[in-house]
Design an enzyme around this catalytic site. Structure first.
Site, PDB file in Angstrom:
ATOM      1  N   HIS A  58     -49.718 -28.436  40.982  1.00 52.97           N
ATOM      2  CA  HIS A  58     -49.866 -28.889  39.593  1.00 52.97           C
ATOM      3  C   HIS A  58     -51.033 -29.876  39.469  1.00 52.97           C
ATOM      4  O   HIS A  58     -51.849 -29.790  38.543  1.00 52.97           O
ATOM      5  CB  HIS A  58     -48.555 -29.515  39.114  1.00 52.97           C
ATOM      6  CG  HIS A  58     -48.670 -30.289  37.843  1.00 52.97           C
ATOM      7  ND1 HIS A  58     -48.985 -29.705  36.643  1.00 52.97           N
ATOM      8  CD2 HIS A  58     -48.535 -31.625  37.588  1.00 52.97           C
ATOM      9  CE1 HIS A  58     -49.022 -30.640  35.694  1.00 52.97           C
ATOM     10  NE2 HIS A  58     -48.762 -31.811  36.243  1.00 52.97           N
ATOM     11  N   HIS A  82     -52.725 -37.972  38.836  1.00 57.87           N
ATOM     12  CA  HIS A  82     -52.055 -38.434  37.620  1.00 57.87           C
ATOM     13  C   HIS A  82     -50.545 -38.609  37.744  1.00 57.87           C
ATOM     14  O   HIS A  82     -49.962 -39.414  37.038  1.00 57.87           O
ATOM     15  CB  HIS A  82     -52.408 -37.542  36.414  1.00 57.87           C
ATOM     16  CG  HIS A  82     -51.666 -36.246  36.365  1.00 57.87           C
ATOM     17  ND1 HIS A  82     -52.121 -35.102  36.972  1.00 57.87           N
ATOM     18  CD2 HIS A  82     -50.484 -35.917  35.772  1.00 57.87           C
ATOM     19  CE1 HIS A  82     -51.254 -34.120  36.746  1.00 57.87           C
ATOM     20  NE2 HIS A  82     -50.259 -34.589  36.027  1.00 57.87           N
ATOM     21  N   GLU A  86     -45.829 -42.043  38.995  1.00 58.72           N
ATOM     22  CA  GLU A  86     -44.584 -41.657  38.336  1.00 58.72           C
ATOM     23  C   GLU A  86     -43.590 -41.047  39.326  1.00 58.72           C
ATOM     24  O   GLU A  86     -42.409 -41.337  39.293  1.00 58.72           O
ATOM     25  CB  GLU A  86     -44.913 -40.642  37.223  1.00 58.72           C
ATOM     26  CG  GLU A  86     -43.722 -40.159  36.417  1.00 58.72           C
ATOM     27  CD  GLU A  86     -43.240 -41.193  35.400  1.00 58.72           C
ATOM     28  OE1 GLU A  86     -44.112 -41.847  34.791  1.00 58.72           O
ATOM     29  OE2 GLU A  86     -42.019 -41.341  35.240  1.00 58.72           O
ATOM     30  N   ASP A  87     -44.092 -40.214  40.206  1.00 57.03           N
ATOM     31  CA  ASP A  87     -43.188 -39.369  40.999  1.00 57.03           C
ATOM     32  C   ASP A  87     -43.157 -39.650  42.495  1.00 57.03           C
ATOM     33  O   ASP A  87     -42.495 -38.934  43.229  1.00 57.03           O
ATOM     34  CB  ASP A  87     -43.580 -37.888  40.811  1.00 57.03           C
ATOM     35  CG  ASP A  87     -43.373 -37.433  39.375  1.00 57.03           C
ATOM     36  OD1 ASP A  87     -42.499 -37.997  38.713  1.00 57.03           O
ATOM     37  OD2 ASP A  87     -44.098 -36.521  38.923  1.00 57.03           O
ATOM     38  N   ASP A 148     -53.110 -31.660  31.878  1.00 62.55           N
ATOM     39  CA  ASP A 148     -51.786 -31.738  32.496  1.00 62.55           C
ATOM     40  C   ASP A 148     -50.790 -30.898  31.691  1.00 62.55           C
ATOM     41  O   ASP A 148     -50.057 -30.057  32.218  1.00 62.55           O
ATOM     42  CB  ASP A 148     -51.377 -33.217  32.513  1.00 62.55           C
ATOM     43  CG  ASP A 148     -49.915 -33.445  32.814  1.00 62.55           C
ATOM     44  OD1 ASP A 148     -49.410 -32.821  33.766  1.00 62.55           O
ATOM     45  OD2 ASP A 148     -49.285 -34.267  32.107  1.00 62.55           O
ATOM     46  N   ASP A 269     -61.400 -13.237   9.332  1.00 62.02           N
ATOM     47  CA  ASP A 269     -62.014 -13.704  10.571  1.00 62.02           C
ATOM     48  C   ASP A 269     -61.180 -13.359  11.798  1.00 62.02           C
ATOM     49  O   ASP A 269     -61.275 -14.003  12.822  1.00 62.02           O
ATOM     50  CB  ASP A 269     -62.290 -15.201  10.514  1.00 62.02           C
ATOM     51  CG  ASP A 269     -61.015 -16.011  10.414  1.00 62.02           C
ATOM     52  OD1 ASP A 269     -59.967 -15.414  10.077  1.00 62.02           O
ATOM     53  OD2 ASP A 269     -61.056 -17.223  10.671  1.00 62.02           O
TER      54      ASP A 269
HETATM   55 MN    MN Z   1     -48.335 -33.817  35.409  1.00 65.09          MN
END
Ligand code: MN
Length: 507
Positions: A58, A82, A86-87, A148, A269
């Site tokens: 990811h 990123h 957090e993880d 992301d 269009d």
């Molecule tokens: Mn992410």
């Protein structure tokens, strides 16, 4: 100048990512990118995505999107890192120590965006507010967040359907409108198309098939017009012309169809021809040549070069009666304007082959005024209700034509402007629509035809003994769905009423 990529860049390994980086920015420091990957890989070690792949796939794919947008090394590295704070057990300070202040602050911005504690309306406002705060501090954070989110959307199938729905809906309601407001046309289209099938699966199927059949039927014809246009322009001495067809993004087509009674013949269009010429003067010359060859439709010549859209979009548009009376739209622009139309504000961080790496100020951008307003708003407003009202007053057109109202449980319902409690009831469930008797808007009883506003909390009371909808509701409902259900029910009611008088009769 790179032409729009129809397929998003793929990176399964760090070598894939490095290849994409080098394609767009030969001077990038790939050693630092490898270092960041090794760090992320080790930090996420043992973690899996819901899809069963290692977590770092990811991070890699997020970075690959940024690289394919020709964004600089630091943003690619922030993309790789990123999710680390957090993880994993590493902190923002760890990231900062290893990769410096600039990357540390971007990663910190993304991490803050990820944490949402509320549900329902509170969550919606909190979400919006966090996006605006991040934007006011550093637009690059939002761009990384888009990359992301795009990869998360691509892997939604692996999530439970309720969660997938929530993420896709949030993308349609918050991310895509902001991408649009920042002029990031390609990102907006991709975010919407990737969300569409999860939020409106049936409508997605329908639009997809309609678009496919119509395009297939027109392919040969457009090829002919494309060749002819190229000849006309080169005969007129315009050099380095590029003409290509562009298919309208699905969700945007769907929204347009809703505004035109679902009649594809009224969408001019669906397939447009895009003409890219070297200079602004060439743009006007090309427009003249097209109008000299085919008759333009009245009121459909748009000079967004002289008057760009608020999000910075600039091109000439015209729709003409083309050969054999077919209606065709042309969009004319320079390579620079084309790049701006695709990437919007992100263009300002892109690697520029002629000048080397750029890091321009965003002050003179068309989006700058809007960002300034957001900055002021963020610093002035503390409380959430006030925030919502101020947004309304500023008439920030990111949510143009749509309102967002809430169920008492806090689910967000997305409706056209001036929709009423009856429209709302039909969105919740057809039976609730058919049997609705009273509406409470923000805890007060209001007539069923009251136009709703964004942020209203709507509760519907049903009368189970009710036979069916009141045909008078047709006077005020705004959604096509409600209208068709009310008509249908009215017929059923009439039929059963008549059949009551017929011997043995179904009508
Ligand atoms: Mn992410």
């Amino acid at each position: 100048m790179a032409v729009m990529q129809t397929e998003a860049a793929r990176a399964k390994t760090i070598e894939d990512l490095i290849r994409i980086v080098k394609e767009h920015d030969p001077q990038a420091n790939t050693e630092r990118i490898r270092e960041a990957f090794a760090f992320a890989d080790q930090a996420h070690e043992g973690q899996m995505r819901a899809s069963g792949e290692p977590y770092v796939t990811h991070s890699l794919q997020t970075a690959a999107y940024l690289a394919s947008m020709r964004l600089p090394e630091n943003m690619i590295i922030a993309g790789l890192l990123h999710d680390v704070p957090e993880d994993t057990t590493y902190t923002i300070e760890d990231v900062q120590e290893r990769f410096g202040e600039d990357i540390g602050s971007m990663v910190s911005g993304i991490t803050k965006l990820g944490r949402l504690k509320y549900r329902g309306i509170e969550r919606y406002i909190e979400n919006l507010r966090k996006m605006f705060i991040a934007m006011a501090q550093d637009i690059r954070v939002i761009i990384i967040k888009f990359a992301d989110r795009f990869h998360n959307l691509e892997t939604l199938d692996a999530l439970p359907s309720k969660k997938a729905y929530r993420i896709a809906l949030e993308t349609l309601q918050i991310f895509a409108p902001i991408a649009n407001r920042l002029g990031m046309g390609e990102m907006k289209g991709r975010l919407e198309d990737a969300s569409f099938q999860y939020v409106y699966p049936k409508e997605y199927e329908w639009t997809m098939n309609l678009s496919k059949t119509t395009r297939e039927g027109k392919r040969e014809y457009l090829q002919h017009v494309l060749g002819k246009t190229q000849d006309l322009l080169s005969q007129a001495g315009i050099q380095n012309v590029e003409v290509h067809g562009r298919a309208k993004h699905l969700y945007s087509l769907y929204r347009k169809l809703l505004r035109h009674d679902r009649d594809i013949a009224r969408i001019y269009d669906l397939m447009a021809l895009r003409i890219i010429v070297p200079s602004i003067a060439d743009c006007y010359a090309a427009l003249g040549i097209i109008h000299g060859t085919w008759t333009p439709l009245k009121g459909r010549i748009k000079d967004y070069i002289a008057q760009p859209k608020p999000n910075g979009y600039a091109s000439l548009h015209t729709t003409v009666f083309c050969d054999e009376g077919e209606i065709v739209e042309f969009q004319i622009r320079t390579p620079e304007l084309h790049n701006l139309a695709e990437y919007g504000i992100a263009a300002h961080w892109q690697y520029d082959e002629s000048k080397g790496q750029t890091s321009m100020s965003t002050e003179h951008l068309p989006h700058a005024e809007w960002i300034k307003q957001i900055r002021e708003l963020n610093s002035e407003v503390a409380n959430t209700n006030q925030y919502m009202n101020t947004l309304e007053e500023m008439k920030i057109d990111i949510f143009k034509d749509r309102i967002f109202v809430f169920t008492p449980k806090g689910d967000v319902i997305d409706l056209p402007e001036d929709s009423t409690p009856v429209d709302f009831a039909y969105v919740i469930h057809t039976e609730i629509g058919n049997k609705c008797s009273t509406a409470k808007v923000n805890d007060r009883i209001e007539p069923l035809g009251t136009p709703l506003k964004s942020g209203d909390v709507v509760e519907i009371m049903v009368d189970k003994s009710r036979k069916g909808p009141n045909p008078d509701w047709l006077k005020f409902v705004k959604t096509r769905y409600a209208r068709s259900k009310i008509r249908q029910q009215a017929q059923v009611t009439l039929k059963s009423w008549i059949s009551g008088f017929m011997p043995g009769g179904d009508v």
